[in-house]
Design a protein around this motif. Sequence first.
Motif, short mmCIF file in Angstrom:
data_model
loop_
_atom_site.label_atom_id
_atom_site.label_comp_id
_atom_site.label_asym_id
_atom_site.label_seq_id
_atom_site.Cartn_x
_atom_site.Cartn_y
_atom_site.Cartn_z
N ASP A 229 3.56 -2.45 8.87
CA ASP A 229 4.78 -2.78 7.50
C ASP A 229 4.14 -4.54 6.87
OD1 ASP A 229 5.83 -0.65 7.66
OD2 ASP A 229 8.31 -1.68 7.37
N ALA A 230 3.87 -5.37 7.78
CA ALA A 230 2.87 -6.44 7.06
C ALA A 230 1.52 -6.15 6.10
CB ALA A 230 2.59 -7.29 7.76
N GLY A 231 0.96 -5.40 6.30
CA GLY A 231 -0.26 -4.65 5.37
C GLY A 231 0.61 -4.71 4.36
N SER A 232 0.87 -2.55 4.66
CA SER A 232 1.00 -1.58 3.65
C SER A 232 2.41 -2.08 2.63
CB SER A 232 1.87 -0.49 4.34
OG SER A 232 3.35 -1.01 4.87
N LEU A 233 3.40 -3.19 2.56
CA LEU A 233 4.18 -3.77 1.69
C LEU A 233 3.60 -4.54 0.97
CD1 LEU A 233 7.52 -4.74 3.62
CD2 LEU A 233 6.58 -2.21 2.13
N THR A 234 2.51 -5.62 1.68
CA THR A 234 1.79 -6.47 0.58
C THR A 234 0.89 -5.42 -0.15
OG1 THR A 234 0.31 -7.30 2.80
CG2 THR A 234 2.10 -8.56 2.27
N LEU A 235 0.31 -4.90 0.26
CA LEU A 235 -0.79 -3.68 -0.36
C LEU A 235 -0.23 -3.03 -1.08
CD1 LEU A 235 -3.74 -3.17 0.00
CD2 LEU A 235 -3.74 -1.62 1.38
N GLY A 236 1.34 -3.08 -1.63
CA GLY A 236 1.40 -1.50 -1.94
C GLY A 236 2.15 -1.99 -3.00
N PHE A 237 2.51 -3.79 -3.27
CA PHE A 237 2.82 -4.43 -3.96
C PHE A 237 1.89 -5.28 -5.06
CE2 PHE A 237 4.24 -9.02 -5.35
CZ PHE A 237 5.28 -8.68 -6.30
N THR A 238 1.43 -5.11 -3.89
CA THR A 238 -0.10 -5.67 -4.77
C THR A 238 -1.02 -4.85 -6.02
OG1 THR A 238 -0.54 -7.52 -2.98
CG2 THR A 238 -2.22 -6.89 -4.67
N LEU A 239 -0.68 -3.72 -5.76
CA LEU A 239 -0.95 -2.87 -6.50
C LEU A 239 -0.51 -2.42 -7.46
CD1 LEU A 239 -2.62 -0.15 -3.38
CD2 LEU A 239 -4.19 -1.12 -5.62
N SER A 240 0.85 -2.62 -7.45
CA SER A 240 2.07 -1.95 -8.20
C SER A 240 2.08 -3.90 -9.27
CB SER A 240 3.41 -2.03 -7.42
OG SER A 240 4.05 -3.08 -7.27
N PHE A 241 1.08 -4.28 -9.08
CA PHE A 241 1.80 -5.55 -9.59
C PHE A 241 0.45 -5.57 -10.39
CE2 PHE A 241 -0.46 -9.67 -10.34
CZ PHE A 241 0.63 -9.93 -11.34
N LEU A 242 -1.18 -5.79 -10.01
CA LEU A 242 -1.99 -5.19 -10.80
C LEU A 242 -2.13 -4.41 -11.67
CD1 LEU A 242 -4.70 -6.00 -7.83
CD2 LEU A 242 -3.58 -7.72 -9.37
N ILE A 243 -1.50 -3.25 -11.23
CA ILE A 243 -1.35 -1.91 -11.96
C ILE A 243 -0.54 -2.55 -13.87
CG2 ILE A 243 -1.03 0.37 -11.97
CD1 ILE A 243 -2.04 1.19 -9.35
N LEU A 244 0.66 -2.33 -13.39
CA LEU A 244 1.64 -3.34 -14.21
C LEU A 244 1.02 -4.36 -14.84
CD1 LEU A 244 4.41 -2.50 -15.31
CD2 LEU A 244 5.06 -4.50 -13.71
N HIS A 245 0.51 -5.54 -14.49
CA HIS A 245 -0.28 -6.42 -14.97
C HIS A 245 -1.32 -5.65 -16.00
CE1 HIS A 245 -3.28 -9.80 -16.00
NE2 HIS A 245 -2.12 -9.81 -15.65
N TYR A 246 -2.17 -4.88 -15.33
CA TYR A 246 -3.19 -4.42 -16.49
C TYR A 246 -3.03 -3.58 -17.44
CZ TYR A 246 -7.44 -2.70 -17.65
OH TYR A 246 -8.76 -2.13 -19.39
N TRP A 247 -1.82 -2.63 -16.81
CA TRP A 247 -1.29 -1.47 -18.51
C TRP A 247 -0.69 -2.54 -19.19
CZ3 TRP A 247 3.66 2.07 -17.17
CH2 TRP A 247 3.55 2.58 -17.97
N GLN A 248 0.27 -3.49 -19.19
CA GLN A 248 0.80 -4.00 -20.09
C GLN A 248 1.09 -5.43 -20.78
OE1 GLN A 248 4.33 -2.95 -20.66
NE2 GLN A 248 3.49 -1.03 -20.09
N LEU A 249 -0.25 -6.23 -19.93
CA LEU A 249 -0.64 -6.94 -20.25
C LEU A 249 -1.81 -7.15 -21.20
CD1 LEU A 249 0.81 -10.07 -18.11
CD2 LEU A 249 2.34 -9.05 -20.36
N THR A 250 -2.77 -6.69 -20.66
CA THR A 250 -4.44 -6.33 -21.20
C THR A 250 -3.91 -5.80 -22.87
OG1 THR A 250 -5.21 -5.86 -18.89
CG2 THR A 250 -6.63 -5.35 -20.86
N PRO A 251 -3.37 -5.18 -23.56
CA PRO A 251 -3.90 -4.98 -24.85
C PRO A 251 -3.12 -6.58 -25.24
CG PRO A 251 -2.83 -3.26 -23.72
CD PRO A 251 -2.98 -3.83 -22.56
N VAL A 252 -2.16 -7.56 -25.15
CA VAL A 252 -2.05 -8.33 -25.73
C VAL A 252 -3.25 -9.06 -26.07
CG1 VAL A 252 -0.54 -10.92 -25.66
CG2 VAL A 252 -0.21 -8.38 -24.25
#
Length: 374
Positions: A229-252
């Motif tokens: 879980d130390a790996g899967s939770l941090t990995l899942g959170f990182t993916l959700s963050f990076l995807i959200l960041h690109y999807w929402q902030l890149t167009p700015v």
Amino acid sequence: MITYFLILTPLLAAALGYTIIPKIVELSHELHIFDLPDSRKVHKLPVPRLGGVVFLPIVIIAVAVAIVVMLRFNIDTERLWKGTVVQTFVAYLGGVMMLYIVGLYDDLHGVGYKTKFLVQIAAASILCVSGLWVSNLQYVFFIEEIPFWIGMPLTVLFTVYVTNAMNLIDGIDGLASGLSIIALSVIAMLNGTTGDTVWALISLAYIGVLATFFYYNVFGNRHKTFMGDAGSLTLGFTLSFLILHYWQLTPVWNPHFHNVGIVAVSTIVIPCLDVPRVMLSRLRDGRNPFLPDKNHVHHKLLRAGLSSHAAMLTLVALSLMFVIANYIMAAHISQTVMLVVDILLFVVMHLVINHFIYKKEKGKQEYQREYEIK
């Protein structure tokens, strides 16, 4: 010049992973920290489950080294911080550390699912406070801007959902790490295209350490390990963050990349669509939708007759197919249509798998009847 660091960062992370992971495996053996087999799991022998403990520390070291050297020698400093909001960067570090700690504690001692959910919600909420939240659906289902009071719960839901989806897909060797390498590679390329260097470095550092973990997880033998879980939770959170960041902030700062945002989301289509399918099948059968079973897509491929490695490679290849298809479609159709096409492709994929499962089970029944007659 900055390109060299984009190449060297994953190599440094891979070298650190290759060196440290065997030591963690030996420590797991000494402390008797194993993932024990049961009726729901594929493996038959106890396997050390602390491999993912190294993910976040190695990524931080590799990225820190790259940033410090670039700042020290004034190498493309302006480009380095392009697209990076300080409070968002700090929010990511705080959130991922929260999930790393609860995941590590779960691997060592065990944590209830309610506690993990609360920590995930808290980590996602920090992102919202930092200014990263779903503020624009970019005409998905004909919706554009949305207010904070709707966008914040959507952000929390998306982050928690993706984090747990990646955790649930981690059922056979190499699957979670293989899918994540595909996703992170796409995100790194997208961030590299828009000049978001810090986020590209983070993605590439994860790719480096995941590549070495993939090797030990799939081919490790004496040093075989699970990410835990130390790996899967941090990995899942990182993916959700990076995807959200690109999807929402890149167009700015790059308005030409609106429609490509769905390509970043498409990197996690398989784990994210598999969760509601499994829950609906449990409800249909009158079972608790939150109780684990062996009906995930990788379990179905095993039932269809594929080996564990073949099932993993099949799903990684299908994930790559989704990404390529969405990238091609992005230039021609809306994101809403792309999303519908993804769902239809996912349904077709399962119909094909069901066909092979039926074919195999029918053949087994016919063989049993012939054997009973003899």
